[in-house]
Design an enzyme around this catalytic site. Sequence first.
Site: not given
Length: 323
Positions: A117, A194, A216, A247, A273
Amino acid sequence: MFQRFRRTRLNKHLRSLVRETNVSVEDFIYPLFIRSGKGIKTEVASMPGVFQMSIDEVLKECEVLKELGIYSIILFGIPDVKDSIGSDSLCEHGIIASSIRTIKEAHPDMFVVTDLCFCEYTDHGHCGIIDEKLETVNNDATLEISGEQAVIHAKAGADMIAPSGMMDGIIETLRTALDEAGFENLPIMSYSTKFASGYYGPFRDVAESTPSFGDRSTYQMDPANRREAIAESVSDEMQGADILMVKPALAYLDLVREIKDATSLPMAVYNVSGEYAMLKHAGLNNLIDYDRVVMETMVAFKRAGANIIISYHAKEVAQMLKR
């Protein structure tokens, strides 16, 4: 007559014999965050137990992981210099390419996955080249440099490429670039579904990748869209992905199961996370039985259909399984 389900629950050995879902240390990939320097091991406040590390510390961490039975890692780089196109990621001497070579030299038995990425490498924090008119990532321009990045990772010795930017056509682009460079046997684990999620906050602390403007949502999935989520993964399967991924994991287990049933490929989940931080801080404040809840969560991932779990809990789970 009612059925006595408890008959198979009353003895612990019988419970083990009839257990439908099992978690193994071989299921895990452990994320590592690498920056230049020496002797650096800086804990991230929002993610206790997770560190930014220099490569010498990463080599030590690999020893710890192997002692626990974890042989698969995924690398994220934090470069010293960032620019508009993420040049460090396009350089054979950049942080990730150099780290791959060093790790594979010291630990040839480690299975090294690279996150492909640009968000960690760009000064704007987005996942590719910016289209100034639209104020979002230019999809096709980003595909071109993504192919370059994949070949650099491959030449450095990566065992698998994992593109995370959610660009349309990314798998076909990488497969073509890798095949033409002679890496037709290098697998691609796609971040195929994602979501534009709020669960990523702590990651942006450790990877130093918070966008400098906007978010995003123009390239990551809308969390509300079920059918589109399935279509994204089906498309990546058709383009040549070897492994699919959902994800985040925890809030999207319905889609893990649906994608698993709709495709023929192995399935990964990224236990992200924010999911990690919630359990970690709850455990540190004695709000939950931490070990029990972590293992229950891992079983849920496997039960939903995951073959692979990318998780910051991996070392702790390995210790729990040993106990």
